[in-house]
Every structure is written in C-alpha cells, then in structure tokens.
Design a protein around this motif. Sequence first.
Motif, PDB file in Angstrom:
ATOM      1  N   LEU A   1      36.312  31.939  46.649  1.00  0.00           N
ATOM      2  CA  LEU A   1      36.105  33.438  46.975  1.00  0.00           C
ATOM      3  C   LEU A   1      35.567  33.884  47.335  1.00  0.00           C
ATOM      4  O   LEU A   1      34.967  34.780  48.331  1.00  0.00           O
TER       5      LEU A   1
ATOM      6  N   LEU B   1      29.834  36.930  38.651  1.00  0.00           N
ATOM      7  CA  LEU B   1      30.555  35.917  37.824  1.00  0.00           C
ATOM      8  C   LEU B   1      29.666  36.134  36.831  1.00  0.00           C
ATOM      9  O   LEU B   1      30.779  35.980  34.748  1.00  0.00           O
TER      10      LEU B   1
ATOM     11  N   LEU C   1      39.276  30.318  38.377  1.00  0.00           N
ATOM     12  CA  LEU C   1      37.911  31.636  39.259  1.00  0.00           C
ATOM     13  C   LEU C   1      37.108  29.662  40.595  1.00  0.00           C
ATOM     14  O   LEU C   1      36.782  29.384  40.086  1.00  0.00           O
TER      15      LEU C   1
ATOM     16  N   ILE D   1      36.188  41.900  42.412  1.00  0.00           N
ATOM     17  CA  ILE D   1      36.963  40.324  41.449  1.00  0.00           C
ATOM     18  C   ILE D   1      38.023  41.960  40.201  1.00  0.00           C
ATOM     19  O   ILE D   1      38.562  41.276  39.940  1.00  0.00           O
TER      20      ILE D   1
ATOM     21  N   LEU E   1      44.407  37.973  40.959  1.00  0.00           N
ATOM     22  CA  LEU E   1      43.728  37.322  39.720  1.00  0.00           C
ATOM     23  C   LEU E   1      44.611  37.711  38.502  1.00  0.00           C
ATOM     24  O   LEU E   1      44.133  38.739  38.152  1.00  0.00           O
TER      25      LEU E   1
ATOM     26  N   VAL F   1      36.047  37.150  32.159  1.00  0.00           N
ATOM     27  CA  VAL F   1      36.090  36.302  33.087  1.00  0.00           C
ATOM     28  C   VAL F   1      35.727  35.420  31.549  1.00  0.00           C
ATOM     29  O   VAL F   1      34.875  35.537  30.849  1.00  0.00           O
TER      30      VAL F   1
END
Length: 231
Positions: free
Chosen positions: A48, A63, A43, A28, A37, A72
């Motif tokens: 994903l 994440l 997201l 990522i 991205l 993020v």
Amino acid sequence: MTETNLNESLVPIRVESAPLRSKIIEAIRDAIEHGTLRPGSRLIEKDLCERLEVSRTSLREALRELEAEGIVARVSARGLTVVKISLHDAANIYRIRAQIEALIFQQFTENATNAQLLALDNIYNELISAYNRGTFFAISRAKASWHNYICEIAQNQIARNILSRLTLRTAQLRNKSVVRKERQKQSILELGILMEAIKKRDPIAAGEAARLHVMNASASALRPDNSDQPE
C-alpha cells in the motif's frame, strides 16, 4: 468492470489540499468500494505504501481510523484485512439505509429552492446517463454526487457520513447488483418516480420513493443466486 477502472482506485497521492491521512482513507475506501480490495483481502503495508507513495507512519494512522470504523479488522497474526459482512448484517444495513434516505429526501424536498431543484435535475440527468452507460464505476460516482447534494441541501451531513460508511460495508454485494441490466432498468424507473415526487414538492412521497428504491436494491443485492456471497 475493466482493469483500468480498478486501478483508478489506488494511485499515488500527490495533492495535499486535505490532510494526508484523510486522502489515504479516501483512497482505501475507494479501492474497497470498487473491488480493488475485496472482503477478506489482507492489507499489506509495504504494498500500500508503494502504490500510494506514502510513508508507513501515515498509512498506519489511516488504517487505525478505518479499523475504528469497522471497515478493516485485525485477524490474528495475518494483520489487518478488509472486513467480510454476513448476509444478516447486510440486510440490516439496507434497512437502516432505507430509513436514512427517506429522511434526507424528505428534508431536501422541504428545503430546496427552485434554483436548487434545477441543480438537482442536472445531477439526476448525469445519474441516469451513468446508469445507461452501465458500469459500476460510473454509477457509483454519479450516485455519490447525487447523495452529497441531497444531504447538503437537506442540511444533514451526519446522514451523509453514516450513509458513506454503510454503503462501503456492502460494497461487494452492490458491485454485483448494480451492474445487472434488469436492476439498472428498475433503478431508472424508481429514480424517475423519486424525482417526480421532489418536483411536486411532496416530501412524504419523496421519502417513500427513496425508501422503496433502497429496499429494492436490497432485494437485488441479497438474491440467492448472487455468487461469492459473504460469509
């Protein structure tokens, strides 16, 4: 950047020599750095999971870590998105980077053996070759190898971890700046001055050359005519 290069950032994860969560985070991060991205991108977990071929549980663990790092963020009901950065924050990031890079290049110059200087010379030649090819993907890969080796010999992995996070936060700006031909030519000259200071075993000059290189990168990245500036 070609579509092929973009797609290289998000591919199925098959090798598990490192924890799966770490590999997802790396994938990522890579996608953010290379523009697959973009800042503000939502997201979507299902997408994903399919592209990386991982479970939703593993993805969510990754994440959560990226969210803790500020890469993020959760935006109301939209879920997680790639964080946008203000120009003010970007300028501060470059100023912090300049000080950290000055430190690690000083430490490298103080610590490096003759054999390690020779190894750096090979990495430097590969970096200059990447600049001559002119693509963001090639340059960013070569620059990562350059910084990894510098931090290894400087014995400063903490700095490497911080630099990795900082450069990721300014990926959108760096992506546009690095591919400018005038900036590439300027970078080659700056890196040549830096390499010369290292070879002369002058840590003060090496630190100053590294600091100047980052501040010139900042001036290029924060140019008023930079399109699609962050909010």
